[in-house]
Design a protein around this motif. Structure first.
Motif, mmCIF file in Angstrom:
data_model
loop_
_atom_site.group_PDB
_atom_site.id
_atom_site.type_symbol
_atom_site.label_atom_id
_atom_site.label_comp_id
_atom_site.label_asym_id
_atom_site.label_seq_id
_atom_site.Cartn_x
_atom_site.Cartn_y
_atom_site.Cartn_z
ATOM 1 N N UNK A 67 -16.866 -6.819 7.188
ATOM 2 C CA UNK A 67 -15.800 -6.946 6.812
ATOM 3 C C UNK A 67 -15.395 -8.735 7.033
ATOM 4 N N UNK A 68 -15.345 -8.370 7.297
ATOM 5 C CA UNK A 68 -16.190 -10.443 8.018
ATOM 6 C C UNK A 68 -16.213 -11.019 7.384
ATOM 7 N N UNK A 69 -17.471 -10.417 6.848
ATOM 8 C CA UNK A 69 -18.784 -12.205 6.136
ATOM 9 C C UNK A 69 -17.554 -12.218 4.650
ATOM 10 N N UNK A 70 -17.053 -10.232 4.064
ATOM 11 C CA UNK A 70 -15.993 -10.642 2.850
ATOM 12 C C UNK A 70 -14.717 -11.508 3.200
ATOM 13 N N UNK A 71 -14.151 -11.767 3.753
ATOM 14 C CA UNK A 71 -12.874 -12.441 4.488
ATOM 15 C C UNK A 71 -13.442 -14.077 4.847
ATOM 16 N N UNK A 72 -14.451 -14.144 4.923
ATOM 17 C CA UNK A 72 -14.602 -15.426 4.920
ATOM 18 C C UNK A 72 -15.598 -15.929 3.880
ATOM 19 N N UNK A 73 -15.428 -15.165 3.262
ATOM 20 C CA UNK A 73 -16.334 -15.558 1.774
ATOM 21 C C UNK A 73 -15.079 -16.110 0.991
ATOM 22 N N UNK A 74 -14.682 -14.992 1.213
ATOM 23 C CA UNK A 74 -13.389 -15.341 0.247
ATOM 24 C C UNK A 74 -11.955 -16.050 0.446
ATOM 25 N N UNK A 75 -12.282 -16.652 2.314
ATOM 26 C CA UNK A 75 -11.556 -17.815 2.646
ATOM 27 C C UNK A 75 -11.879 -18.788 2.412
ATOM 28 N N UNK A 76 -13.477 -18.980 2.773
ATOM 29 C CA UNK A 76 -14.058 -20.663 2.748
ATOM 30 C C UNK A 76 -13.848 -20.616 0.812
ATOM 31 N N UNK A 77 -13.733 -19.719 0.337
ATOM 32 C CA UNK A 77 -14.127 -19.647 -1.643
ATOM 33 C C UNK A 77 -12.642 -20.377 -1.704
ATOM 34 N N UNK A 78 -11.185 -19.892 -1.084
ATOM 35 C CA UNK A 78 -9.641 -20.118 -1.065
ATOM 36 C C UNK A 78 -9.768 -21.707 -0.309
ATOM 37 N N UNK A 79 -10.002 -22.071 0.114
ATOM 38 C CA UNK A 79 -9.846 -23.684 1.183
ATOM 39 C C UNK A 79 -10.648 -24.602 0.650
ATOM 40 N N UNK A 80 -11.606 -24.262 -0.056
ATOM 41 C CA UNK A 80 -13.062 -25.546 -0.780
ATOM 42 C C UNK A 80 -14.193 -25.578 0.512
ATOM 43 N N UNK A 81 -15.161 -24.474 1.163
ATOM 44 C CA UNK A 81 -15.626 -23.748 1.880
ATOM 45 C C UNK A 81 -16.556 -24.109 1.430
ATOM 46 N N UNK A 82 -18.266 -23.840 1.808
ATOM 47 C CA UNK A 82 -19.106 -23.886 1.140
ATOM 48 C C UNK A 82 -19.480 -22.713 2.157
ATOM 49 N N UNK A 83 -19.922 -21.040 1.944
ATOM 50 C CA UNK A 83 -20.201 -20.044 2.958
ATOM 51 C C UNK A 83 -21.700 -19.824 2.528
#
Ligand SMILES: *Cc1c(COP(=O)(O)O)cnc(C)c1O
Length: 298
Positions: A67-83
């Motif tokens: 669940x952590x990777x999914x949260x990170x992937x989504x948050x990264x996309x929303x806040x403009x990071x590469x993940x």
């Protein structure tokens, strides 16, 4: 930053009435469908730190149903990071639902053997040692920066609760909430349900994060066979509970709720107690049950 929408709802049940208890649930699953539950709270200050240190590439670790990777992937996309996600296990022929969703948010994957997966610092150095944009985030978002975001949950509560119940994987969320409760002078008993088998190590891990002066209680006997493991009795109970309309996953929140019902039946709580459970989210995990047999999920 993401606005927090996480109401507290009362759960109605004959058993609670009979034992004169009031049981509530804080709906952190409603914070966001993919940056769900405690994962948003844990990542909040981690992402802020990556931002202030000018890192644009977030790297983290997880199993194929993380669940952590999914949260990170989504948050990264929303806040403009590469993940990038370093995933435990061989590259699958076809991505499971969880990794598929991660890929929709643009996460890159590196699949590594279980052996290699143990040394996360080494993996990070091997793959991203020369990337000056890279920012290391531990498995599950664990670490000191995760604590204040978890503690903030307490500031959203308007009533007093005698007990607060939540599921524990790494114990980081519990550590943040236990620390927050003592800083806020709350008398609430913080209680964690370990989802891993043989999770006695949690005591040390939590102490390493917050020291010994903060009080909490761990229940180690409700893992239902181990992480991502289940058994028919438990699943039957869970599937029945889910028909109340309040959906729980089998890996975390179901075990927490099962434990609560069991402890109530065993008269663990004083009549008249107010109990708050935390819905730590992670509902996409439930789809894993439908993908392959539950015991194969690790
Ligand atoms: C990750 C997760 C947890 C465990 O959180 P820890 O801070 O590692 O203890 C609990 N519930 C859900 C739904 C999770 O996804």
């Amino acid at each position: 930053m993401l606005p927090i929408y996480s109401p507290v709802e009362e759960i109605q049940n004959e058993l609670f009435k009979k034992k004169q208890l009031k049981v509530f649930i804080k709906r952190d699953d409603l914070i966001h469908p993919f940056i769900s539950g405690n994962k948003w709270r844990k990542l909040k200050y981690v992402i802020a730190d990556a931002h202030t240190t000018n890192k644009r590439h977030l790297i983290s670790f997880g199993g194929p149903y993380s669940n952590h990777l999914l949260a990170l992937a989504c948050a990264g996309a929303m806040f403009g990071f590469k993940t990038s996600g370093i995933v435990r296990g061989d590259e699958p022929r076809k991505l499971n639902h969880q990794l598929f969703l991660c890929s929709q948010f643009g996460m890159n994957f590196i699949f590594v053997s279980r052996d290699a997966y143990r040394d996360k610092e080494l993996l990070y150095d091997q793959y991203f040692g020369t990337d000056s944009d890279a920012y290391f985030i531990d498995e599950g978002g664990a670490g000191n920066l995760a604590l204040p975001g978890c503690a903030e949950l307490l500031d959203e509560l308007t009533d007093h609760y005698d007990h607060l119940f939540l599921a524990c994987g790494t114990g980081t969320t519990l550590a943040g909430i236990a620390m927050g409760a003592s800083h806020r002078n709350l008398s609430t008993q913080i209680e964690g349900i370990a989802v891993l088998k043989g999770a006695g190590f949690l005591h040390t891990d939590i102490q390493n994060l917050i020291g010994t002066e903060h009080h909490y209680k761990l229940h180690l006997d409700y893992h239902q066979g181990g992480y991502a493991k289940t058994n028919m009795d438990y699943l039957n109970w869970l599937f029945k509970f889910n028909k109340t309309g309040l959906l729980l996953d089998h890996v975390y929140t179901g075990k927490m709720m099962y434990a609560l019902f069991d402890l109530i039946k065993k008269d663990y709580f004083k009549p008249g107690s107010n109990i708050l459970t935390i819905h730590t989210g992670g509902l996409t995990g439930l789809l894993g049950l439908n993908e392959q047999s539950a015991t194969e999920q690790l």
